[in-house]
Design a protein around this motif. Structure first.
Motif, mmCIF file in Angstrom:
data_model
loop_
_atom_site.group_PDB
_atom_site.id
_atom_site.type_symbol
_atom_site.label_atom_id
_atom_site.label_comp_id
_atom_site.label_asym_id
_atom_site.label_seq_id
_atom_site.Cartn_x
_atom_site.Cartn_y
_atom_site.Cartn_z
ATOM 1 N N TYR A 1 22.985 -79.619 68.731
ATOM 2 C CA TYR A 1 24.280 -79.914 68.863
ATOM 3 C C TYR A 1 24.322 -80.215 70.470
ATOM 4 O O TYR A 1 24.735 -81.463 70.967
ATOM 5 N N CYS B 1 35.754 -82.463 63.963
ATOM 6 C CA CYS B 1 35.793 -81.144 63.855
ATOM 7 C C CYS B 1 36.969 -80.224 63.583
ATOM 8 O O CYS B 1 37.018 -79.390 62.833
ATOM 9 N N CYS C 1 31.651 -85.215 67.696
ATOM 10 C CA CYS C 1 32.273 -83.958 67.217
ATOM 11 C C CYS C 1 33.571 -83.916 67.428
ATOM 12 O O CYS C 1 34.483 -83.736 66.258
ATOM 13 N N HIS C 2 34.189 -84.490 68.505
ATOM 14 C CA HIS C 2 35.620 -84.616 68.674
ATOM 15 C C HIS C 2 35.917 -85.950 69.311
ATOM 16 O O HIS C 2 36.705 -86.083 70.206
HETATM 17 ZN ZN LIG Z 1 34.368 -80.953 68.307
#
Ligand SMILES: [Zn+2]
Length: 406
Positions: free
Chosen positions: A64, A282, A328-329
């Motif tokens: 990650y 996410c 992720c975002h």
């Molecule tokens: Zn995220």
């Protein structure tokens, strides 16, 4: 006015004319011109990354935020090579088995990611394997030993059991025909996820027969919530009892999807006070697209594809996140939703939209990243995710969201 959390999308939507610069005539692949533009972006970023800021990669050794994200980047690149050994050796540089602490179970934020990667790299290198890399069977055993953490782990993807399940399926996919991870090991993980899902549903008397929480919240999205867990269970369906699928997994899926906002987006959690806000992998619609598409394929019901397409519309309108470009975002994660829709429908519209989002991430116009990521070099928060997307977009039919789609 720009919607909350996103910039106005000023790209022209798909038409044969608007797509002429980015897609080839078939509409099934990106054009040579656009490919060259992306290759240039990749070369510049990779050079800066490897020459000036490489030390930042070694932050926590995870997929990650850490170096194993770079290992996954090189491993995925190796799958497209006739002779993959150079990429596999490059991937190994970013895996530090001696640094693993045996405290976290998942692929993304735990030991399972580096261990699963080391296992498949060791197998694929065969007799070219360096002396300090154990053989794949002992690495797979180390991965299996992480099951001792199962009972104390959460159920979600980022830190929990679903992320461990991904690692197990990843190893079996990339070492085909050997059942390196035996079925009963995979079934233990699935049963543990189902058990806690049933328990929370009973405790809360929720009409969904399965329910999971993370940090006392019932999250809905891909990273911490039900969408990510259900997607992993459906990908592992060969190991799931058909009765569990009919009585528990499918009704939970239908309950979850009934929470969709009229816009096409999804709440980030049950009774969320944020409302219809976040459109990112996410939390929100982008993380629901692969789940809905797989449900459409498994249950052969068009309603799931329609929900996925509805998600696609809100992502197109509100997916240029002000948070930036991350997987992720951010915008590169949102581009994947279009790639997944393209894979399911073969419609040029979706590939074109993915290319627009990719271009947004590559151009980096001033003021389009309002929050600098904590880990700007990483796969999920930083620039490696965008390099990963460049590689994937060139082979869009084979693209897989990392650490999510097997
Ligand atoms: Zn995220």
């Amino acid at each position: 006015m720009a919607p909350r959390g996103a910039f106005d999308n000023q790209y022209d939507d798909y038409s044969p004319d608007s797509a002429a610069n980015v897609l080839d005539e078939s509409g099934e692949q990106i054009s040579q011109k656009f490919k060259l533009k992306l290759e240039k972006f990749k070369a510049v970023k990779l050079q800066t990354l490897l020459s000036k800021i490489e030390s930042d990669i070694f932050y926590d050794h995870t997929v990650y935020t850490g170096s194993a994200g770079m290992a996954l980047y090189y491993y995925t690149s190796s799958l497209k090579m006739n002779d993959p050994s150079k990429e596999l050796q490059a991937a190994l540089k970013y895996i530090h088995l001696e640094e693993l602490k045996g405290k976290r179970i998942s692929f993304l934020c735990g030991d399972a990611g580096p261990l699963a990667l080391a296992t498949v790299i060791s197998y694929r290198l065969g007799n070219k394997r360096p002396d300090n890399l154990p053989d794949y069977k002992s690495l797979a055993q180390r991965l299996m030993n992480l099951i001792s953490l199962l009972n104390e782990a959460p159920d979600e993807l980022l830190y929990g059991k679903s992320g461990y399940l991904y690692a197990l399926l990843f190893v079996n996919k990339h070492i085909p025909g050997k059942e390196i991870i035996p079925a009963n090991h995979i079934e233990k993980v699935i049963n543990s996820i189902l058990k806690s899902g049933k328990q929370l549903s009973q405790q809360t008397k929720c009409s969904s027969p399965l329910l999971w929480q993370w940090h006392d919240k019932i999250y809905f999205g891909a990273a911490h919530g039900i969408a990510g867990i259900l997607y992993m269970l459906l990908q592992a369906r060969l190991f799931v009892n058909i009765v569990e699928i009919r009585r528990f997994i499918k009704p939970t899926l239908d309950w979850l999807l009934s929470q969709q906002f009229p816009s096409g987006n999804f709440p980030s959690s049950l009774n969320s006070s944020n409302g219809d806000k976040l459109v990112q992998w996410c939390h929100g619609a982008p993380g629901f697209v692969p789940l809905c598409i797989l449900a459409y394929q498994v249950f052969e019901d068009e309603k799931y594809l329609k929900i996925a397409l509805h998600c696609g519309e809100v992502i197109w309108q509100r997916g240029l996140c002000t948070k930036g470009y991350s997987l992720c975002h951010g915008v590169s994660g949102n581009a994947y939703a279009f790639i997944q829709l393209f894979q399911a429908t073969k419609k040029a519209l979706h590939l074109y939209r993915a290319c627009c989002f990719m271009e947004w991430c590559a151009l980096e116009r001033p003021g389009t990243e309002l929050h600098r990521p904590d880990r700007p070099i990483s796969l999920f928060e930083g620039v490696i995710g965008r390099l990963y997307l460049v590689e994937e977009l060139a082979h869009a039919m084979d693209a897989r969201f990392p650490a999510l789609s097997i």
